[in-house]
Motif scaffolding. Structure first.
Motif, PDB file in Angstrom:
ATOM      1  N   GLY A 189       1.101  -1.298  -0.017  1.00 50.64           N
ATOM      2  CA  GLY A 189       0.113  -0.116  -0.187  1.00 50.64           C
ATOM      3  C   GLY A 189       0.929   1.300   0.100  1.00 50.64           C
ATOM      4  N   PHE A 190       0.269   2.375   0.605  1.00 48.83           N
ATOM      5  CA  PHE A 190       1.016   3.600   0.273  1.00 48.83           C
ATOM      6  C   PHE A 190       0.409   4.464   1.460  1.00 48.83           C
ATOM      7  N   ASP A 191       1.170   5.516   1.868  1.00 41.88           N
ATOM      8  CA  ASP A 191       0.823   6.580   3.084  1.00 41.88           C
ATOM      9  C   ASP A 191       0.890   7.716   2.737  1.00 41.88           C
ATOM     10  N   ILE A 192      -0.166   8.670   2.928  1.00 40.72           N
ATOM     11  CA  ILE A 192      -0.055  10.129   2.743  1.00 40.72           C
ATOM     12  C   ILE A 192       0.009  10.880   4.092  1.00 40.72           C
ATOM     13  N   VAL A 193       0.236  12.054   4.024  1.00 35.03           N
ATOM     14  CA  VAL A 193       0.393  12.903   5.197  1.00 35.03           C
ATOM     15  C   VAL A 193       0.299  14.458   5.138  1.00 35.03           C
ATOM     16  N   SER A 194      -0.312  14.848   5.988  1.00 33.42           N
ATOM     17  CA  SER A 194      -0.367  16.369   5.776  1.00 33.42           C
ATOM     18  C   SER A 194      -0.503  16.765   7.295  1.00 33.42           C
ATOM     19  N   GLY A 195       0.932  17.476   7.744  1.00 31.76           N
ATOM     20  CA  GLY A 195       0.856  18.076   8.960  1.00 31.76           C
ATOM     21  C   GLY A 195       0.758  17.061  10.168  1.00 31.76           C
ATOM     22  N   ASP A 196      -0.234  17.055  11.185  1.00 31.24           N
ATOM     23  CA  ASP A 196      -0.278  15.800  12.142  1.00 31.24           C
ATOM     24  C   ASP A 196      -1.329  14.835  11.647  1.00 31.24           C
ATOM     25  N   PHE A 197      -1.681  14.761  10.303  1.00 33.17           N
ATOM     26  CA  PHE A 197      -2.566  13.733   9.870  1.00 33.17           C
ATOM     27  C   PHE A 197      -2.012  12.780   8.885  1.00 33.17           C
ATOM     28  N   LEU A 198      -1.916  11.444   9.277  1.00 35.81           N
ATOM     29  CA  LEU A 198      -1.635  10.237   8.239  1.00 35.81           C
ATOM     30  C   LEU A 198      -2.527   9.289   7.903  1.00 35.81           C
ATOM     31  N   LEU A 199      -2.657   8.996   6.623  1.00 33.38           N
ATOM     32  CA  LEU A 199      -3.425   7.938   6.207  1.00 33.38           C
ATOM     33  C   LEU A 199      -2.745   6.817   5.511  1.00 33.38           C
ATOM     34  N   ARG A 200      -3.236   5.797   5.856  1.00 31.03           N
ATOM     35  CA  ARG A 200      -2.594   4.465   5.425  1.00 31.03           C
ATOM     36  C   ARG A 200      -3.684   3.980   4.291  1.00 31.03           C
ATOM     37  N   TYR A 201      -3.442   3.281   3.050  1.00 36.68           N
ATOM     38  CA  TYR A 201      -4.322   2.618   2.186  1.00 36.68           C
ATOM     39  C   TYR A 201      -3.388   1.446   1.963  1.00 36.68           C
ATOM     40  N   GLU A 202      -4.284   0.395   2.140  1.00 32.11           N
ATOM     41  CA  GLU A 202      -3.754  -1.020   1.662  1.00 32.11           C
ATOM     42  C   GLU A 202      -4.378  -1.416   0.355  1.00 32.11           C
ATOM     43  N   PHE A 203      -3.496  -2.019  -0.509  1.00 26.81           N
ATOM     44  CA  PHE A 203      -4.062  -2.465  -1.728  1.00 26.81           C
ATOM     45  C   PHE A 203      -4.787  -3.906  -1.571  1.00 26.81           C
ATOM     46  N   GLU A 204      -5.628  -4.328  -2.532  1.00 25.39           N
ATOM     47  CA  GLU A 204      -6.400  -5.564  -2.215  1.00 25.39           C
ATOM     48  C   GLU A 204      -5.513  -6.897  -2.327  1.00 25.39           C
ATOM     49  N   THR A 205      -4.560  -6.565  -3.212  1.00 19.81           N
ATOM     50  CA  THR A 205      -3.428  -7.885  -3.600  1.00 19.81           C
ATOM     51  C   THR A 205      -2.014  -7.066  -3.619  1.00 19.81           C
ATOM     52  N   LEU A 206      -1.038  -7.888  -3.232  1.00 17.66           N
ATOM     53  CA  LEU A 206       0.262  -7.104  -3.171  1.00 17.66           C
ATOM     54  C   LEU A 206       0.758  -6.802  -4.356  1.00 17.66           C
ATOM     55  N   ALA A 207       1.341  -5.616  -4.676  1.00 14.43           N
ATOM     56  CA  ALA A 207       1.928  -5.299  -5.757  1.00 14.43           C
ATOM     57  C   ALA A 207       3.191  -6.053  -6.176  1.00 14.43           C
ATOM     58  N   VAL A 208       3.392  -6.428  -7.605  1.00 10.50           N
ATOM     59  CA  VAL A 208       4.686  -7.204  -7.758  1.00 10.50           C
ATOM     60  C   VAL A 208       5.731  -6.476  -8.041  1.00 10.50           C
ATOM     61  N   ASP A 209       5.683  -5.083  -8.120  1.00  3.99           N
ATOM     62  CA  ASP A 209       6.942  -4.212  -8.445  1.00  3.99           C
ATOM     63  C   ASP A 209       6.427  -2.746  -8.595  1.00  3.99           C
ATOM     64  N   SER A 210       7.490  -1.890  -8.777  1.00  2.00           N
ATOM     65  CA  SER A 210       7.237  -0.408  -8.596  1.00  2.00           C
ATOM     66  C   SER A 210       6.183   0.030  -9.621  1.00  2.00           C
ATOM     67  N   ASP A 211       6.224  -0.398 -10.777  1.00  2.00           N
ATOM     68  CA  ASP A 211       5.279  -0.170 -11.953  1.00  2.00           C
ATOM     69  C   ASP A 211       3.735  -0.626 -11.371  1.00  2.00           C
ATOM     70  N   HIS A 212       3.632  -1.814 -10.840  1.00  2.00           N
ATOM     71  CA  HIS A 212       2.417  -2.107 -10.334  1.00  2.00           C
ATOM     72  C   HIS A 212       1.928  -1.188  -9.168  1.00  2.00           C
ATOM     73  N   ILE A 213       2.776  -0.743  -8.430  1.00  2.00           N
ATOM     74  CA  ILE A 213       2.346   0.320  -7.204  1.00  2.00           C
ATOM     75  C   ILE A 213       2.033   1.641  -7.978  1.00  2.00           C
ATOM     76  N   CYS A 214       2.688   1.881  -8.901  1.00  2.00           N
ATOM     77  CA  CYS A 214       2.053   3.326  -9.702  1.00  2.00           C
ATOM     78  C   CYS A 214       0.854   2.987 -10.194  1.00  2.00           C
ATOM     79  N   SER A 215       0.568   2.055 -10.726  1.00  4.32           N
ATOM     80  CA  SER A 215      -0.657   1.502 -11.452  1.00  4.32           C
ATOM     81  C   SER A 215      -1.855   1.670 -10.565  1.00  4.32           C
ATOM     82  N   ASN A 216      -1.700   0.921  -9.148  1.00  2.00           N
ATOM     83  CA  ASN A 216      -2.575   0.800  -8.293  1.00  2.00           C
ATOM     84  C   ASN A 216      -3.019   2.330  -7.771  1.00  2.00           C
ATOM     85  N   ILE A 217      -1.953   3.196  -7.464  1.00  2.00           N
ATOM     86  CA  ILE A 217      -2.179   4.362  -6.819  1.00  2.00           C
ATOM     87  C   ILE A 217      -2.734   5.447  -7.834  1.00  2.00           C
ATOM     88  N   SER A 218      -2.595   5.223  -9.218  1.00  2.00           N
ATOM     89  CA  SER A 218      -3.133   5.896 -10.089  1.00  2.00           C
ATOM     90  C   SER A 218      -4.636   5.565 -10.314  1.00  2.00           C
TER      91      SER A 218
END
Length: 249
Positions: A213-242
């Protein structure tokens, strides 16, 4: 006398995901260690980040009581999970029992952990390189999840760790991957914040990626999002986030 029913539920994927999010979305945690002089539990507060596999990481002063305790006995427990409105006990929290390993300058993991910690805690750059500070990586051994009243689960350490062969590759390319995303989609962090219904705050930014998954932050706030399945590489992560940022709700 009849046996009392167990207060524990069977640990399922939903419980594992909640536990991972409670651990990986925490900016800080309560830590409990064992005082080497008295043997009593000693509790304190620490800033929290995660390594690429989701293992929690803390930055501490060598002068602190909990650092001295961890040096003597590596066993520690972390409490994560924020109370909300109403009864604090109605909100999820996770107690993670860990074994601590010191990560000092020169350690093979030091630069990676330092980068990931600063991505989450920018203000730590004021003291992160002080000679009396060091990191500990906390390897989860087991965990106790309370998802609210009547929702108690026991988890194993591996339930909280990202078991992916892509971990090292993703870690090596993490900054490049995030910069590539921002270059193609300058507003992607704000779009993610909108899609995830983040609290109103200043500008958001992506502060961490991994195969889960990935994390986003703003000041004192942090949010975590978990993908439905594990990404296999960096390109897969980019695709999931987009897809998350720009798909039609």
């Amino acid at each position: 006398m009849k046996d009392q029913p167990s207060p524990l539920r069977e640990t399922d994927d939903e419980a594992r995901k909640l536990a991972r999010v409670l651990l990986r979305s925490a900016r800080y945690a309560a830590i409990a260690v064992l005082d080497p002089e008295t043997g009593f539990p000693f509790a304190s507060r620490v800033l929290l980040a995660t390594d690429i596999d989701g293992a929690p990481v803390i930055l501490v002063s060598r002068l602190s009581a909990h650092t001295k305790a961890l040096t003597s006995d590596p066993r520690a427990s972390l409490l994560t999970g924020e109370p909300g409105k109403g009864d604090p006990l109605a909100h999820g929290r996770l107690t993670t029992q860990c074994l601590a390993t010191p990560i000092e300058r020169g350690h093979v993991l030091y630069e990676r952990i330092r980068t990931r910690f600063l991505d989450r805690h920018e203000k730590a750059k004021l003291y992160i390189d002080f000679p009396d500070f060091l990191f500990f990586r906390l390897e989860p051994e087991q965990a106790s999840l309370n998802g609210g009243f009547g929702r108690a689960y026991l988890l194993e350490g591996r339930d909280l760790i990202i078991q992916s062969p892509a971990n090292e590759e993703v870690a090596a390319k993490a900054d490049e991957t995030v910069q590539d995303l921002i270059g193609r989609h300058p507003d992607i962090a704000e779009r993610l914040a909108t899609r995830l219904r983040a609290p109103e705050s200043g500008s958001w930014r992506i502060c961490g990626i991994d195969p889960a998954g990935f994390d986003i932050v703003s000041g004192d706030f942090l949010l975590r999002y978990e993908f439905e399945t594990l990404a296999v590489d960096s390109d897969h992560i980019c695709s999931n986030i987009s897809k998350i940022a720009y798909s039609i709700p």
